[in-house]
Motif scaffolding. Sequence first.
Motif, PDB file in Angstrom:
ATOM      1  N   CYS A  78     -30.938  18.387  15.115  1.00  0.00           N
ATOM      2  CA  CYS A  78     -31.546  18.142  13.806  1.00  0.00           C
ATOM      3  C   CYS A  78     -32.371  16.853  13.877  1.00  0.00           C
ATOM      4  CB  CYS A  78     -30.410  18.056  12.787  1.00  0.00           C
ATOM      5  SG  CYS A  78     -30.674  17.062  11.346  1.00  0.00           S
ATOM      6  N   ALA A  79     -33.695  16.968  13.676  1.00  0.00           N
ATOM      7  CA  ALA A  79     -34.574  15.788  13.761  1.00  0.00           C
ATOM      8  C   ALA A  79     -34.199  14.707  12.754  1.00  0.00           C
ATOM      9  CB  ALA A  79     -36.031  16.212  13.591  1.00  0.00           C
ATOM     10  N   PRO A  80     -33.906  15.020  11.481  1.00  0.00           N
ATOM     11  CA  PRO A  80     -33.496  13.958  10.558  1.00  0.00           C
ATOM     12  C   PRO A  80     -32.192  13.271  10.992  1.00  0.00           C
ATOM     13  CG  PRO A  80     -34.174  15.881   9.319  1.00  0.00           C
ATOM     14  CD  PRO A  80     -34.133  16.289  10.767  1.00  0.00           C
ATOM     15  N   CYS A  81     -31.294  14.017  11.658  1.00  0.00           N
ATOM     16  CA  CYS A  81     -30.052  13.408  12.148  1.00  0.00           C
ATOM     17  C   CYS A  81     -30.346  12.382  13.233  1.00  0.00           C
ATOM     18  CB  CYS A  81     -29.112  14.477  12.700  1.00  0.00           C
ATOM     19  SG  CYS A  81     -28.532  15.656  11.476  1.00  0.00           S
ATOM     20  N   LYS A  96     -31.733   9.346  11.588  1.00  0.00           N
ATOM     21  CA  LYS A  96     -30.768   8.566  10.810  1.00  0.00           C
ATOM     22  C   LYS A  96     -29.670   7.926  11.662  1.00  0.00           C
ATOM     23  CE  LYS A  96     -31.149  10.752   6.345  1.00  0.00           C
ATOM     24  NZ  LYS A  96     -30.841  10.032   5.152  1.00  0.00           N
ATOM     25  N   LEU A  97     -29.495   8.375  12.894  1.00  0.00           N
ATOM     26  CA  LEU A  97     -28.388   7.896  13.717  1.00  0.00           C
ATOM     27  C   LEU A  97     -28.345   6.376  13.850  1.00  0.00           C
ATOM     28  CD1 LEU A  97     -25.914   8.641  15.416  1.00  0.00           C
ATOM     29  CD2 LEU A  97     -27.439   8.849  17.376  1.00  0.00           C
ATOM     30  N   PRO A  98     -29.433   5.682  14.223  1.00  0.00           N
ATOM     31  CA  PRO A  98     -29.349   4.218  14.348  1.00  0.00           C
ATOM     32  C   PRO A  98     -28.998   3.534  13.019  1.00  0.00           C
ATOM     33  CG  PRO A  98     -31.355   5.039  15.385  1.00  0.00           C
ATOM     34  CD  PRO A  98     -30.745   6.187  14.646  1.00  0.00           C
ATOM     35  N   GLY A  99     -29.549   4.011  11.919  1.00  0.00           N
ATOM     36  CA  GLY A  99     -29.243   3.446  10.613  1.00  0.00           C
ATOM     37  C   GLY A  99     -27.791   3.674  10.227  1.00  0.00           C
ATOM     38  N   PRO A 142     -28.560  16.239   8.025  1.00  0.00           N
ATOM     39  CA  PRO A 142     -27.373  15.398   7.925  1.00  0.00           C
ATOM     40  C   PRO A 142     -26.764  15.470   6.531  1.00  0.00           C
ATOM     41  CG  PRO A 142     -29.330  14.040   7.706  1.00  0.00           C
ATOM     42  CD  PRO A 142     -29.802  15.442   7.963  1.00  0.00           C
ATOM     43  N   THR A 143     -25.456  15.355   6.469  1.00  0.00           N
ATOM     44  CA  THR A 143     -24.734  15.258   5.205  1.00  0.00           C
ATOM     45  C   THR A 143     -23.943  13.957   5.249  1.00  0.00           C
ATOM     46  OG1 THR A 143     -24.578  17.639   4.913  1.00  0.00           O
ATOM     47  CG2 THR A 143     -22.959  16.305   3.744  1.00  0.00           C
ATOM     48  N   LEU A 144     -24.216  13.077   4.305  1.00  0.00           N
ATOM     49  CA  LEU A 144     -23.544  11.780   4.214  1.00  0.00           C
ATOM     50  C   LEU A 144     -22.774  11.722   2.904  1.00  0.00           C
ATOM     51  CD1 LEU A 144     -26.566   9.598   5.356  1.00  0.00           C
ATOM     52  CD2 LEU A 144     -24.658  10.351   6.747  1.00  0.00           C
ATOM     53  N   LEU A 145     -21.495  11.370   3.001  1.00  0.00           N
ATOM     54  CA  LEU A 145     -20.621  11.364   1.835  1.00  0.00           C
ATOM     55  C   LEU A 145     -19.708  10.153   1.845  1.00  0.00           C
ATOM     56  CD1 LEU A 145     -19.259  14.986   2.375  1.00  0.00           C
ATOM     57  CD2 LEU A 145     -21.042  14.352   0.749  1.00  0.00           C
ATOM     58  N   ARG A 146     -19.211   9.824   0.681  1.00  0.00           N
ATOM     59  CA  ARG A 146     -18.080   8.911   0.572  1.00  0.00           C
ATOM     60  C   ARG A 146     -16.964   9.741  -0.050  1.00  0.00           C
ATOM     61  NH1 ARG A 146     -19.581   4.116   2.166  1.00  0.00           N
ATOM     62  NH2 ARG A 146     -21.611   3.301   1.609  1.00  0.00           N
ATOM     63  N   ILE A 147     -15.771   9.604   0.509  1.00  0.00           N
ATOM     64  CA  ILE A 147     -14.626  10.305  -0.049  1.00  0.00           C
ATOM     65  C   ILE A 147     -13.528   9.301  -0.342  1.00  0.00           C
ATOM     66  CG2 ILE A 147     -15.191  12.459   1.138  1.00  0.00           C
ATOM     67  CD1 ILE A 147     -12.772  11.889   2.974  1.00  0.00           C
ATOM     68  N   GLY A 148     -12.660   9.666  -1.252  1.00  0.00           N
ATOM     69  CA  GLY A 148     -11.521   8.841  -1.613  1.00  0.00           C
ATOM     70  C   GLY A 148     -10.498   9.701  -2.322  1.00  0.00           C
TER      71      GLY A 148
END
Length: 183
Positions: A86-89, A92-95, A153-159
């Motif tokens: 995935c190109a966007p992945c 985003k990897l370094p960030g 990419p899927t970026l989440l915060r969970i709690g």
Amino acid sequence: MPFLTAAVILVGALSALNLVLVLGMVKRLREHSALLTGRRGAPSADLEVGTRIGEFETVTEAAEPLTRASLTEAGDLLVAFLSPGCAPCVEKLPGFVAHARSLPGGRRRVLAVVVGEPGEAAAFAAPLGPVAQVVVEEPNGALSRAFGVHSYPTLLRIGPDAEGRPVVTSNAVDLARPTAMAV
């Protein structure tokens, strides 16, 4: 005279068709522009805040067992689903690595799931090891099913929710803006 009338009607019909097509293109371009400009901090995939995480059992690359219960014990957690194809992945990897490095609590508060063919995914996961718990899985693996993730990419915060079960607390993670998570 009938030829002139027919020609005017034909030109009018073609103009109306052209107008409909142009309006459709403008609408589509606006949608694409919104997607491109709103990418940072935009909701990730189709997971809504409050979505419960399903049951799963897996093992991290460091041979640590990982279950839904262990996510609850960790408290707030940054989770990323990435894929080497995935190109966007890749972009985003370094960030993501820099953002994960800046979070309090270290790698126990970050989970990176790399989805792809084992050899390619393992190489992609290498820079994530020092800053995150890393799980490499094939498409539709245990974590992908438990979270309901189908796009990258899927970026989440969970709690934990009020009942102590892990839920999505944010589906709009901005990697450019460091945020403190509860300790």
